[in-house]
Write a protein that holds these residues in place. Structure first.
Motif, PDB file in Angstrom:
ATOM      1  N   LEU A 142      24.753  -7.098  -9.208  1.00  0.00           N
ATOM      2  CA  LEU A 142      24.384  -8.111 -10.199  1.00  0.00           C
ATOM      3  C   LEU A 142      25.595  -8.813 -10.803  1.00  0.00           C
ATOM      4  O   LEU A 142      25.442  -9.828 -11.484  1.00  0.00           O
ATOM      5  CB  LEU A 142      23.554  -7.475 -11.323  1.00  0.00           C
ATOM      6  N   ALA A 143      26.784  -8.273 -10.580  1.00  0.00           N
ATOM      7  CA  ALA A 143      27.991  -8.810 -11.209  1.00  0.00           C
ATOM      8  C   ALA A 143      28.798  -9.639 -10.219  1.00  0.00           C
ATOM      9  O   ALA A 143      28.612  -9.569  -9.002  1.00  0.00           O
ATOM     10  CB  ALA A 143      28.846  -7.666 -11.747  1.00  0.00           C
ATOM     11  N   THR A 144      29.716 -10.419 -10.771  1.00  0.00           N
ATOM     12  CA  THR A 144      30.665 -11.190  -9.973  1.00  0.00           C
ATOM     13  C   THR A 144      32.052 -10.597 -10.165  1.00  0.00           C
ATOM     14  O   THR A 144      32.503 -10.423 -11.302  1.00  0.00           O
ATOM     15  CB  THR A 144      30.659 -12.668 -10.395  1.00  0.00           C
ATOM     16  N   ASN A 145      32.715 -10.279  -9.068  1.00  0.00           N
ATOM     17  CA  ASN A 145      34.036  -9.661  -9.107  1.00  0.00           C
ATOM     18  C   ASN A 145      35.119 -10.726  -9.032  1.00  0.00           C
ATOM     19  O   ASN A 145      35.275 -11.390  -8.014  1.00  0.00           O
ATOM     20  CB  ASN A 145      34.171  -8.678  -7.943  1.00  0.00           C
ATOM     21  N   GLU A 146      35.872 -10.859 -10.114  1.00  0.00           N
ATOM     22  CA  GLU A 146      37.017 -11.776 -10.128  1.00  0.00           C
ATOM     23  C   GLU A 146      38.307 -11.034 -10.464  1.00  0.00           C
ATOM     24  O   GLU A 146      39.279 -11.642 -10.897  1.00  0.00           O
ATOM     25  CB  GLU A 146      36.780 -12.899 -11.145  1.00  0.00           C
ATOM     26  N   HIS A 147      38.312  -9.717 -10.282  1.00  0.00           N
ATOM     27  CA  HIS A 147      39.497  -8.931 -10.668  1.00  0.00           C
ATOM     28  C   HIS A 147      39.935  -7.948  -9.595  1.00  0.00           C
ATOM     29  O   HIS A 147      41.133  -7.846  -9.292  1.00  0.00           O
ATOM     30  CB  HIS A 147      39.216  -8.171 -11.959  1.00  0.00           C
ATOM     31  N   TYR A 148      39.013  -7.221  -9.006  1.00  0.00           N
ATOM     32  CA  TYR A 148      39.363  -6.167  -8.070  1.00  0.00           C
ATOM     33  C   TYR A 148      39.584  -6.725  -6.665  1.00  0.00           C
ATOM     34  O   TYR A 148      39.073  -7.787  -6.314  1.00  0.00           O
ATOM     35  CB  TYR A 148      38.289  -5.076  -8.089  1.00  0.00           C
ATOM     36  N   GLU A 149      40.342  -5.974  -5.870  1.00  0.00           N
ATOM     37  CA  GLU A 149      40.841  -6.456  -4.577  1.00  0.00           C
ATOM     38  C   GLU A 149      39.730  -6.908  -3.643  1.00  0.00           C
ATOM     39  O   GLU A 149      39.821  -7.959  -3.003  1.00  0.00           O
ATOM     40  CB  GLU A 149      41.657  -5.348  -3.912  1.00  0.00           C
ATOM     41  N   ASP A 150      38.684  -6.105  -3.528  1.00  0.00           N
ATOM     42  CA  ASP A 150      37.580  -6.450  -2.634  1.00  0.00           C
ATOM     43  C   ASP A 150      36.326  -5.759  -3.135  1.00  0.00           C
ATOM     44  O   ASP A 150      36.338  -5.081  -4.165  1.00  0.00           O
ATOM     45  CB  ASP A 150      37.893  -6.054  -1.180  1.00  0.00           C
ATOM     46  N   GLU A 151      35.220  -5.925  -2.408  1.00  0.00           N
ATOM     47  CA  GLU A 151      33.948  -5.377  -2.873  1.00  0.00           C
ATOM     48  C   GLU A 151      33.927  -3.858  -2.841  1.00  0.00           C
ATOM     49  O   GLU A 151      33.256  -3.228  -3.662  1.00  0.00           O
ATOM     50  CB  GLU A 151      32.804  -5.960  -2.039  1.00  0.00           C
ATOM     51  N   ALA A 152      34.680  -3.242  -1.919  1.00  0.00           N
ATOM     52  CA  ALA A 152      34.762  -1.780  -1.902  1.00  0.00           C
ATOM     53  C   ALA A 152      35.460  -1.262  -3.154  1.00  0.00           C
ATOM     54  O   ALA A 152      35.001  -0.312  -3.799  1.00  0.00           O
ATOM     55  CB  ALA A 152      35.496  -1.316  -0.644  1.00  0.00           C
ATOM     56  N   ALA A 153      36.568  -1.889  -3.500  1.00  0.00           N
ATOM     57  CA  ALA A 153      37.291  -1.494  -4.713  1.00  0.00           C
ATOM     58  C   ALA A 153      36.448  -1.766  -5.951  1.00  0.00           C
ATOM     59  O   ALA A 153      36.497  -1.013  -6.934  1.00  0.00           O
ATOM     60  CB  ALA A 153      38.616  -2.250  -4.794  1.00  0.00           C
ATOM     61  N   PHE A 154      35.672  -2.855  -5.903  1.00  0.00           N
ATOM     62  CA  PHE A 154      34.820  -3.189  -7.044  1.00  0.00           C
ATOM     63  C   PHE A 154      33.737  -2.132  -7.237  1.00  0.00           C
ATOM     64  O   PHE A 154      33.491  -1.686  -8.368  1.00  0.00           O
ATOM     65  CB  PHE A 154      34.201  -4.566  -6.826  1.00  0.00           C
ATOM     66  N   LEU A 155      33.084  -1.710  -6.168  1.00  0.00           N
ATOM     67  CA  LEU A 155      32.066  -0.663  -6.273  1.00  0.00           C
ATOM     68  C   LEU A 155      32.678   0.623  -6.820  1.00  0.00           C
ATOM     69  O   LEU A 155      32.086   1.283  -7.688  1.00  0.00           O
ATOM     70  CB  LEU A 155      31.425  -0.414  -4.908  1.00  0.00           C
ATOM     71  N   ASP A 156      33.855   0.982  -6.337  1.00  0.00           N
ATOM     72  CA  ASP A 156      34.531   2.186  -6.845  1.00  0.00           C
ATOM     73  C   ASP A 156      34.832   2.047  -8.338  1.00  0.00           C
ATOM     74  O   ASP A 156      34.670   3.004  -9.108  1.00  0.00           O
ATOM     75  CB  ASP A 156      35.824   2.430  -6.079  1.00  0.00           C
ATOM     76  N   ALA A 157      35.275   0.865  -8.749  1.00  0.00           N
ATOM     77  CA  ALA A 157      35.598   0.643 -10.161  1.00  0.00           C
ATOM     78  C   ALA A 157      34.345   0.723 -11.027  1.00  0.00           C
ATOM     79  O   ALA A 157      34.372   1.287 -12.135  1.00  0.00           O
ATOM     80  CB  ALA A 157      36.273  -0.711 -10.332  1.00  0.00           C
ATOM     81  N   ILE A 158      33.247   0.164 -10.537  1.00  0.00           N
ATOM     82  CA  ILE A 158      31.976   0.242 -11.263  1.00  0.00           C
ATOM     83  C   ILE A 158      31.543   1.698 -11.404  1.00  0.00           C
ATOM     84  O   ILE A 158      31.102   2.138 -12.476  1.00  0.00           O
ATOM     85  CB  ILE A 158      30.889  -0.578 -10.538  1.00  0.00           C
ATOM     86  N   ALA A 159      31.660   2.469 -10.318  1.00  0.00           N
ATOM     87  CA  ALA A 159      31.282   3.883 -10.369  1.00  0.00           C
ATOM     88  C   ALA A 159      32.141   4.649 -11.367  1.00  0.00           C
ATOM     89  O   ALA A 159      31.625   5.449 -12.164  1.00  0.00           O
ATOM     90  CB  ALA A 159      31.392   4.503  -8.974  1.00  0.00           C
ATOM     91  N   ASP A 160      33.448   4.412 -11.348  1.00  0.00           N
ATOM     92  CA  ASP A 160      34.339   5.090 -12.295  1.00  0.00           C
ATOM     93  C   ASP A 160      34.021   4.680 -13.732  1.00  0.00           C
ATOM     94  O   ASP A 160      34.059   5.512 -14.646  1.00  0.00           O
ATOM     95  CB  ASP A 160      35.792   4.763 -11.966  1.00  0.00           C
ATOM     96  N   PHE A 161      33.743   3.402 -13.925  1.00  0.00           N
ATOM     97  CA  PHE A 161      33.379   2.907 -15.253  1.00  0.00           C
ATOM     98  C   PHE A 161      32.120   3.600 -15.761  1.00  0.00           C
ATOM     99  O   PHE A 161      32.074   4.114 -16.886  1.00  0.00           O
ATOM    100  CB  PHE A 161      33.177   1.392 -15.202  1.00  0.00           C
ATOM    101  N   LEU A 162      31.070   3.632 -14.930  1.00  0.00           N
ATOM    102  CA  LEU A 162      29.819   4.272 -15.342  1.00  0.00           C
ATOM    103  C   LEU A 162      30.017   5.761 -15.590  1.00  0.00           C
ATOM    104  O   LEU A 162      29.455   6.322 -16.541  1.00  0.00           O
ATOM    105  CB  LEU A 162      28.745   4.056 -14.281  1.00  0.00           C
ATOM    106  N   ALA A 163      30.817   6.407 -14.752  1.00  0.00           N
ATOM    107  CA  ALA A 163      31.060   7.842 -14.931  1.00  0.00           C
ATOM    108  C   ALA A 163      31.710   8.121 -16.285  1.00  0.00           C
ATOM    109  O   ALA A 163      31.324   9.068 -16.988  1.00  0.00           O
ATOM    110  CB  ALA A 163      31.935   8.371 -13.802  1.00  0.00           C
ATOM    111  N   ALA A 164      32.679   7.303 -16.670  1.00  0.00           N
ATOM    112  CA  ALA A 164      33.335   7.490 -17.968  1.00  0.00           C
ATOM    113  C   ALA A 164      32.356   7.250 -19.112  1.00  0.00           C
ATOM    114  O   ALA A 164      32.373   7.976 -20.122  1.00  0.00           O
ATOM    115  CB  ALA A 164      34.533   6.556 -18.082  1.00  0.00           C
TER     116      ALA A 164
END
Length: 331
Positions: A142-164
């Motif tokens: 649902l989001a637009t990634n304008e910061h992380y390297e690619d969609e794989a890194a973005f998914l990982d960042a989202i997962a880490d964010f939600l986990a925290a």
């Protein structure tokens, strides 16, 4: 088999609260909020939280959600209120004729604590608290990634964010529902499906309570379902309103977890299901499952969020679910 009545949250705002919020800030569903509401608006949401929790307790639900009345942008809310996310223009999620904002991630997804604060406020109102959060794949979708390297890194960042965020949830939380409609509506491709399973693991490992991945608006593709079965969660939720045959076939052919969430009440239709009908649907699902599949806990729930319903119909749906759990199933 234990039947527990619950919902995936995201409830409709009571009409009086809508009017008050509109007067205070021109607030309507779909308008942007920034997580820094003034004292008057916070007070309205506090009152709504109490009203929604009281409605669930009055109906007799076994698991009670906070209600997510502030989640104007629905599943995207945890990003929308983040400092490093720009709330973009109006978009439509899941082709459901409701319009929300596009969260554009422009910086690091650091810890925020917004969901935990809502749940902490709810701990004084119920002893049966269930947390609700977007799953990592749907939130990334649902989001637009304008910061992380690619969609794989973005998914990982989202997962880490939600986990925290989830790690900060109060100890009073009894269960966690992760809402993952995008697994059905925009299924991950080969390779991505494995990464999604790992992302869900990261989120689920952040809390020591039963975790349910609730999917809806159809049935999962077989390979996506297989990878979801590999995820370290306690239950998968199936939408038996949108596609009862497809979901029954998935369970019959591939099995599922020992616990299961069954979306048996229509979250978007004002027709109220009889408790007896809900129980009959549970019994029918049992007949479709292999003999080796012996469910321990069955969460009876609506197939989708209940935001789409008028308040009186929403309350009737709660009562139907609770009464069905009370009726139980034939041994």
């Amino acid at each position: 088999m234990q039947l527990l009545a619950t919902t995936p949250g995201l409830y409709p705002l009571p009409d009086d609260a809508k009017e008050t919020l509109s007067d205070l800030k021109g607030h309507q569903r779909g308008d942007m909020i920034d997580g820094d509401e003034g004292a008057e608006i916070v007070a309205v949401y506090d009152d709504v939280r109490t009203e929604l929790i009281d409605a669930q307790a009055g109906a007799g639900l076994d698991r009670v959600v906070e209600g997510q009345a502030r989640w104007d942008d629905m599943l995207a809310h945890p990003l929308v209120v983040h400092d490093n996310v720009e709330t973009g223009g109006i978009v439509r999620y899941y082709d459901n004729n409701n319009f929300y904002r596009d969260p554009i991630v422009r910086g690091e997804l650091s810890f925020d604590g917004d969901m935990a604060a809502e749940l902490e406020a709810a701990t004084t109102l119920t002893d049966d608290l269930q947390a609700v959060a977007p799953g990592p794949y749907s939130l990334a979708d649902l989001a637009t990634n304008e910061h992380y390297e690619d969609e794989a890194a973005f998914l990982d960042a989202i997962a880490d964010f939600l986990a925290a965020e989830i790690e900060a949830f109060p100890a009073a939380v009894e269960t966690l529902f992760l809402l993952e409609p995008s697994l059905v509506t925009n299924p991950p491709t080969d390779g991505v499906d494995e990464r999604v399973s790992r992302a869900i693991d990261v989120v689920a490992e952040a809390i020591d309570v039963p975790v349910v991945v609730q999917t809806y608006w159809g049935s999962l593709e077989e390979k996506v379902h297989a990878h979801l079965l590999d995820a370290d969660v306690d239950a998968i939720g199936y939408d038996f309103v949108s596609d009862h045959d497809g979901n029954a076939s998935l369970i019959a052919e591939y099995g599922t977890k020992d616990d299961v969430a069954l979306g048996l009440v229509d979250g978007q239709n004002t027709l109220i299901e009889d408790p007896e009908t809900i129980v009959e649907r549970v019994e029918w699902i049992e007949t479709q499952t292999p003999p080796s599949q012996d469910f321990e806990t069955v969460y009876l729930t609506s197939n989708t969020e209940l935001f789409y319903l008028p308040v009186n119909r929403f309350e009737d749906k709660l009562a139907a679910l609770a009464d069905a759990a009370e009726l139980g199933v034939d041994a």
